[in-house]
Structure formats: C-alpha cells, structure tokens
Motif scaffolding. Structure first.
Motif, PDB file in Angstrom:
ATOM      1  N   TYR A   1       0.834  -1.202   0.000  1.00  0.00           N
ATOM      2  CA  TYR A   1       0.000   0.000   0.000  1.00  0.00           C
ATOM      3  C   TYR A   1       0.871   1.256   0.000  1.00  0.00           C
ATOM      4  O   TYR A   1       0.587   2.239  -0.704  1.00  0.00           O
ATOM      5  CB  TYR A   1      -0.920   0.005   1.221  1.00  0.00           C
ATOM      6  CG  TYR A   1      -2.035  -1.014   1.178  1.00  0.00           C
ATOM      7  CD1 TYR A   1      -2.329  -1.703   0.012  1.00  0.00           C
ATOM      8  CD2 TYR A   1      -2.803  -1.276   2.311  1.00  0.00           C
ATOM      9  CE1 TYR A   1      -3.354  -2.636  -0.027  1.00  0.00           C
ATOM     10  CE2 TYR A   1      -3.838  -2.205   2.276  1.00  0.00           C
ATOM     11  CZ  TYR A   1      -4.099  -2.889   1.101  1.00  0.00           C
ATOM     12  OH  TYR A   1      -5.124  -3.800   1.068  1.00  0.00           O
TER      13      TYR A   1
ATOM     14  N   ALA B   1      -6.011   3.855  -4.057  1.00  0.00           N
ATOM     15  CA  ALA B   1      -7.108   2.971  -3.663  1.00  0.00           C
ATOM     16  C   ALA B   1      -7.814   2.395  -4.883  1.00  0.00           C
ATOM     17  O   ALA B   1      -8.175   1.208  -4.905  1.00  0.00           O
ATOM     18  CB  ALA B   1      -8.094   3.734  -2.784  1.00  0.00           C
TER      19      ALA B   1
ATOM     20  N   GLN C   1     -10.841   3.743   0.298  1.00  0.00           N
ATOM     21  CA  GLN C   1      -9.919   4.796   0.729  1.00  0.00           C
ATOM     22  C   GLN C   1      -9.725   4.839   2.241  1.00  0.00           C
ATOM     23  O   GLN C   1      -8.586   4.948   2.708  1.00  0.00           O
ATOM     24  CB  GLN C   1     -10.401   6.154   0.215  1.00  0.00           C
ATOM     25  CG  GLN C   1     -10.356   6.303  -1.296  1.00  0.00           C
ATOM     26  CD  GLN C   1     -10.814   7.678  -1.748  1.00  0.00           C
ATOM     27  OE1 GLN C   1     -10.468   8.695  -1.154  1.00  0.00           O
ATOM     28  NE2 GLN C   1     -11.620   7.703  -2.801  1.00  0.00           N
TER      29      GLN C   1
ATOM     30  N   LEU D   1      -7.374   2.095   3.274  1.00  0.00           N
ATOM     31  CA  LEU D   1      -6.004   2.360   2.853  1.00  0.00           C
ATOM     32  C   LEU D   1      -5.347   3.396   3.765  1.00  0.00           C
ATOM     33  O   LEU D   1      -4.187   3.244   4.172  1.00  0.00           O
ATOM     34  CB  LEU D   1      -5.995   2.837   1.394  1.00  0.00           C
ATOM     35  CG  LEU D   1      -4.641   3.207   0.795  1.00  0.00           C
ATOM     36  CD1 LEU D   1      -3.643   2.065   0.931  1.00  0.00           C
ATOM     37  CD2 LEU D   1      -4.797   3.609  -0.679  1.00  0.00           C
TER      38      LEU D   1
ATOM     39  N   GLN E   1      -4.317   1.778   6.997  1.00  0.00           N
ATOM     40  CA  GLN E   1      -3.128   0.933   6.847  1.00  0.00           C
ATOM     41  C   GLN E   1      -1.852   1.783   6.823  1.00  0.00           C
ATOM     42  O   GLN E   1      -0.824   1.407   7.413  1.00  0.00           O
ATOM     43  CB  GLN E   1      -3.229   0.106   5.558  1.00  0.00           C
ATOM     44  CG  GLN E   1      -4.303  -0.968   5.577  1.00  0.00           C
ATOM     45  CD  GLN E   1      -3.985  -2.091   6.539  1.00  0.00           C
ATOM     46  OE1 GLN E   1      -2.824  -2.359   6.846  1.00  0.00           O
ATOM     47  NE2 GLN E   1      -5.015  -2.749   7.041  1.00  0.00           N
TER      48      GLN E   1
END
Length: 311
Positions: free
Chosen positions: A8, A22, A29, A32, A35
């Motif tokens: 990512y 994304a 989104q 992501l 993360q």
C-alpha cells in the motif's frame, strides 16, 4: 512488518494520492488510510505530508522507499523460492527491458524456448528505471545502461545502430551494408530523443567527429522512425529490426572511441543481463542469459562478444 502495508505504501508513492492508489488497488480509501497510519506507527516516523490534494514523501519517507522495494522483492523471491522447492521447477521469470530490446530480439528469443523452460514474461521500462525493476517484480533485466554495482551480470555484446533509408535510395540500390556517420549529416535524420541510450551513442560519436546534422528530428518509436525513412522523409536511426520494408545500414563512427564497446568502429548500444545476487534461480537465470547471448550471436544484426574460456 506487514507485506500488504508495504504494498500500500509503495502504491501511494507511485500514485501520489490516496484516491488514485485505492482505485488501483481496488480497496476502500478509509481502509487504505488506516493501513498507512498503522505503518507509520510501526515505523515510528511520518512517511507522508499533505501538499495540496496530493501526498508528498517526508525525508524519512523518501529514505524508506528503496528499503521498502527491497523488502517487497525479497518477500516475493522467498515465496517463489518456496513454490519452486515444492513443485521442483521455477514457474516463471519476469524480464524487464526497454521496448526496443523487447521488439528487436527478446520476443524472438522467447519464441525459441520450450515448454521445459519457465515462461519468460516481459516488463517494459525505461533504461533509466531498469535497475529499480530488480527491486520490484523483475527477476532479471536486459539493459543497455551502465552496469549496476552489486549485480550478477552476463555481457550480451551490442546491438548496432542502423541507418534506415527507403528501398529506392541510392545506398539501397548500390547494395551497401555500411555508411559513414558523416554521410548521414547531409540529410534529415530521424532519431530517438535524448532519453534513449541509442541517441547518447549517436551524440557521442557526432561530438567526437565534430559533426553537426543538417536537421535532426526526434521520434521515440522505432517503427515510426523506420516508416518515416521508408516514406522518403530522411534517414531513420534506430536499433530496431526492419519491419516496414526499410533498408538498414550499419553506421561507421570512425574508430573504437566513437562506439565505446567491443573495439569496433560500428556504432552500437552495449547490452547485458543483470540480476540480484542470491536470487533463488541464479543458475537458471545465468543459463538463460548465456542462451540469449548465443541467440544474439546467431543473428545477422548482432555484435556479440566472443565466448570467454571458463575454468
């Protein structure tokens, strides 16, 4: 460190925005973003900072990019190595090369391999980015650029620059196979841009001979360069193989210093295969590289180096 978070992170580096990354990853989104925040907490450093509607890497983030790419490459290599141990064979090899190299000889070489060989999957890249491909998905590269330090390599020799003219051109009617660099300069030349190695070789030779073309027009597509020559607009200079009926001549640069490789005065782009040391398929990659060298040596267009004795 979580593999997916590294994936990512690098996706956002490439895309520049959470939204674009994304979409490319087919994830939400908000997920992501979470993360990335988790990765920053694990790293105990800030990797991105907002800049308008985009994300810019912090100094720490920029320093982390090559490490993240190396970790990703090593993880993929380990997974593929385990699969090779389990199945007893390498399932595939990814080869990164410039579009010109793929068109000119690499695709032809792949056609000579058999079902007992692993499939060779090509990945196009600029010669400026080929070394980086080894830290991404590529198992090996075929490169016209300078050799990267720390890589295993096999020299392939060189692929000559060719001057393409129309079939009715006086050089073609005379059956000539070579033309001196100075002879090109009276005509309009179509050549690749300065981002290509072939153009660097051409410019170096022109500079050493103190020659200035009457007119030089840039075009980065090899087949189009040949097509313009076939149409009678001038002389095309490219390392591509003739495909559109163009008549190709090797270009004599005036001495070994003009070509910069193999001690010949024919202008050429030197080539080599490279891969990271310790790759689980090192022996197979070296074998494939030597077979590629033999394939190139058998081509009428080749300037392959003589075999060196082993042992």
């Amino acid at each position: 460190m979580n593999y997916r978070r590294l994936l990512y992170f690098l996706a956002v580096v490439e895309a520049g925005t959470i939204t674009s990354a994304a979409a490319g990853l087919h994830v939400a989104q908000p997920g992501l973003s979470r993360q990335l925040k988790t990765l920053e907490r694990e790293m105990r450093m800030i990797l991105f900072e907002p800049r308008g509607n985009r994300l810019a890497l912090t100094p720490a983030g920029r320093a982390f990019v090559p490490l993240a790419r190396r970790l990703m490459a090593e993880t993929r290599t380990m997974e593929e190595a385990v699969e090779a141990l389990r199945s007893g064979r390498v399932s595939r090899l990814v080869v990164a090369a410039t579009p010109a190299s793929i068109r000119s000889f690499l695709a032809g070489f792949i056609a000579t391999t058999g079902p007992e060989d692993p499939p060779l999957l090509t990945r196009q890249a600029s010669h400026f980015r080929l070394d980086e491909e080894l830290l991404d998905e590529a198992d090996l590269i075929v490169s016209p650029a300078a050799k990267a330090a720390g890589c295993e390599t096999v020299d392939l020799g060189g692929t000559p620059l060719k001057a393409f003219v129309a079939p009715g051109h006086a050089w073609a009617r005379a059956g000539r196979t070579e033309v001196d660099l100075a002879e090109l300069c009276d005509s309009r030349i179509f050549a690749h841009s300065r981002s290509s190695v072939s153009r660097a070789v051409l410019e170096n030779a022109l500079g050493q001979r103190r020659l200035v073309p009457a007119r030089l027009t840039e075009c980065d597509d090899g087949p189009t360069v040949e097509a313009l020559a076939v149409a009678g607009h001038g002389i095309g200079v490219s390392t591509d193989l003739p495909r559109l009926g163009g008549y190709g001549l090797r270009i004599k640069g005036g001495g070994p210093s003009a070509s910069g490789a193999c001690g010949t005065d024919v202008l050429q782009v030197p080539l080599h295969v490279a891969w990271l040391p310790g790759h689980f398929a090192t022996d197979l990659i070296r074998s494939m590289a030597l077979r590629l060298r033999d394939y190139l040596a058998g081509q009428p267009d080749s300037l392959a180096p003589p075999e060196r004795p082993t042992g």
